[in-house]
Write a protein that holds these residues in place. Structure first.
Motif, PDB file in Angstrom:
ATOM      1  N   PRO A  75      -6.996   4.903  -0.845  1.00 39.46           N
ATOM      2  CA  PRO A  75      -6.557   4.206  -2.208  1.00 39.46           C
ATOM      3  C   PRO A  75      -5.200   4.167  -2.344  1.00 39.46           C
ATOM      4  O   PRO A  75      -4.551   4.953  -1.838  1.00 39.46           O
ATOM      5  N   SER A  97      -7.888  -4.985  -7.741  1.00 37.40           N
ATOM      6  CA  SER A  97      -6.921  -4.837  -6.636  1.00 37.40           C
ATOM      7  C   SER A  97      -7.393  -5.316  -5.432  1.00 37.40           C
ATOM      8  O   SER A  97      -8.604  -5.916  -5.328  1.00 37.40           O
ATOM      9  N   GLU A  98      -6.440  -5.317  -4.469  1.00 36.42           N
ATOM     10  CA  GLU A  98      -6.968  -6.005  -3.003  1.00 36.42           C
ATOM     11  C   GLU A  98      -7.441  -4.978  -2.190  1.00 36.42           C
ATOM     12  O   GLU A  98      -6.733  -3.909  -1.729  1.00 36.42           O
ATOM     13  N   ILE A  99      -8.824  -5.290  -1.776  1.00 37.35           N
ATOM     14  CA  ILE A  99      -9.178  -4.240  -0.736  1.00 37.35           C
ATOM     15  C   ILE A  99      -9.232  -4.962   0.589  1.00 37.35           C
ATOM     16  O   ILE A  99      -9.917  -5.747   0.734  1.00 37.35           O
ATOM     17  N   ASN A 129     -11.550   1.157   4.829  1.00 36.68           N
ATOM     18  CA  ASN A 129     -10.798   0.045   3.850  1.00 36.68           C
ATOM     19  C   ASN A 129      -9.493   0.601   3.179  1.00 36.68           C
ATOM     20  O   ASN A 129      -9.473   1.872   2.951  1.00 36.68           O
ATOM     21  N   GLU A 130      -8.653  -0.122   2.850  1.00 38.13           N
ATOM     22  CA  GLU A 130      -7.265   0.277   2.473  1.00 38.13           C
ATOM     23  C   GLU A 130      -7.256  -0.738   0.976  1.00 38.13           C
ATOM     24  O   GLU A 130      -7.509  -1.686   1.012  1.00 38.13           O
ATOM     25  N   GLU A 131      -6.802  -0.145   0.010  1.00 35.89           N
ATOM     26  CA  GLU A 131      -6.543  -0.704  -1.334  1.00 35.89           C
ATOM     27  C   GLU A 131      -5.025  -1.184  -1.498  1.00 35.89           C
ATOM     28  O   GLU A 131      -3.823  -0.279  -1.145  1.00 35.89           O
ATOM     29  N   TYR A 132      -4.707  -2.434  -1.973  1.00 33.71           N
ATOM     30  CA  TYR A 132      -3.137  -2.708  -1.956  1.00 33.71           C
ATOM     31  C   TYR A 132      -2.967  -3.458  -3.376  1.00 33.71           C
ATOM     32  O   TYR A 132      -3.882  -3.950  -3.950  1.00 33.71           O
ATOM     33  N   HIS A 179       0.881  -1.373  -0.031  1.00 32.74           N
ATOM     34  CA  HIS A 179       0.195  -0.017  -0.046  1.00 32.74           C
ATOM     35  C   HIS A 179       0.980   1.263   0.108  1.00 32.74           C
ATOM     36  O   HIS A 179       1.415   1.669   0.981  1.00 32.74           O
ATOM     37  N   VAL A 221     -13.452   3.322  -1.428  1.00 33.21           N
ATOM     38  CA  VAL A 221     -12.066   2.913  -0.749  1.00 33.21           C
ATOM     39  C   VAL A 221     -11.607   4.165   0.165  1.00 33.21           C
ATOM     40  O   VAL A 221     -11.475   5.200  -0.479  1.00 33.21           O
TER      41      VAL A 221
END
Length: 323
Positions: free
Chosen positions: A30, A237-239, A259-262, A17, A27
């Motif tokens: 992001p 993408s991975e949330i 929530n975080e996006e990876y 991230h 998100v």
């Protein structure tokens, strides 16, 4: 005067991230994306920062003078010297090492066969080929125009180009054709010898001494259309939901769910490194000497959430020529 250059290749060993701040959509946090393409990337400033930390504290620890030349030094003007007098001379300098943004090269997507696929597209390969040529790196001939034609829709079904040893495809005995089942899409799979040769070369550059990882890449890499790639990198993408516990009641604290996006594990990126002329005090280091300190590979941590195992990457350095 030209100087030696390097291409660095990044393999994400855990989700990464590199955040773009607070989001305005679903998100909350992001990851960084290019403005025009919306493809994920790592800023050059982040890449340079983690390299400076590596050379300051890692196994290849360098003296302060080397760090000042390679990565820059802040000015001490206005600060007091040892005798208490205010310094007037500007002794700061910019770093000689230049590190570009890390661009996406292959993005991992779930596959019905082979578990997952490393997908790329003609537009990615065009940019990669341009950067390889700029760094004077020798790479197998890759006719991107021909590959672009291969992945265009044929009778309302996209085609994908795969390695000759691909584990992603499944034979349809009714039509005697191979198909890929990537995420929710079904594509006809075709081979191309130049793509196979390029994938073999890429695997050796990225995993020089790791034959298992080399075979994982060649058996799972696939070229899809630009439109399909755009969908995957923006929608797959991975949330990860995160919470903060209120220690008094042992439940989620009010407002502490986000929530975080990876960028997923197994993502592959690349960038360029070279050395500009050093503008500062006299020294005995040139650009080649700075670049020669780069090891064959490094393990770095980039982005947020290091204490929960995120942001672990492997970097390898491919030697080029004069820029």
């Amino acid at each position: 005067m030209g100087t030696d250059s390097r291409m660095y290749m990044v393999h994400c060993m855990t989700p990464v991230h590199v955040g773009a701040g607070q989001g305005v959509g679903i998100v909350d946090m992001p990851m960084m994306r290019e403005k025009v393409t919306e493809w994920p990337y790592f800023p050059g400033s982040s890449i340079k920062g983690v390299h400076r930390d590596f050379f300051r504290n890692g196994n290849h620890k360098q003296p302060d003078k080397w760090l000042d030349v390679a990565f820059g030094k802040g000015s001490s003007r206005g600060e007091d010297d040892a005798e208490g007098a205010e310094r007037d001379a500007d002794d700061g300098n910019a770093g000689a090492l230049v590190m570009t943004d890390a661009r996406i090269l292959a993005f991992p997507v779930a596959s019905h066969y082979g578990t997952f696929a490393y997908i790329t597209c003609p537009l990615v390969l065009k940019r990669f080929k341009r950067d390889v040529e700029a760094a004077a790196i020798t790479m197998p001939e890759l006719n991107v125009s021909t590959l672009s034609e291969l992945v265009q829709s044929k009778q309302d079904q996209d085609q994908s180009v795969v390695h000759s040893l691909s584990q992603l495809r499944k034979r349809d005995h009714a039509t005697s054709k191979d198909h890929l089942y990537i995420d929710e899409f079904v594509n006809e799979a075709v081979e191309d010898p130049t793509f196979t040769a390029w994938a073999d070369w890429l695997a050796k550059q990225l995993f020089a001494d790791d034959h298992i990882s080399q075979s994982m890449l060649t058996e799972r890499i696939a070229l899809v259309s630009d439109e399909a790639f755009q969908y995957f990198v923006t929608m797959c993408s991975e949330i990860v939901p995160r919470i903060r516990i209120d220690q008094n009641v042992k439940t989620v604290a009010e407002g502490a769910l986000w929530n975080e996006e990876y960028l997923p594990t197994e993502s592959i990126l690349y960038g360029l490194i070279w050395s500009d002329p050093f503008l500062g005090q006299q020294h005995n280091m040139n650009g080649r000497k700075l670049l020669d300190e780069l090891p064959q590979k490094t393990y770095l941590q980039i982005g947020g959430n290091a204490t929960v195992g995120k942001g672990r990457i492997q970097c390898r350095y491919v030697k080029g020529g004069a820029l």
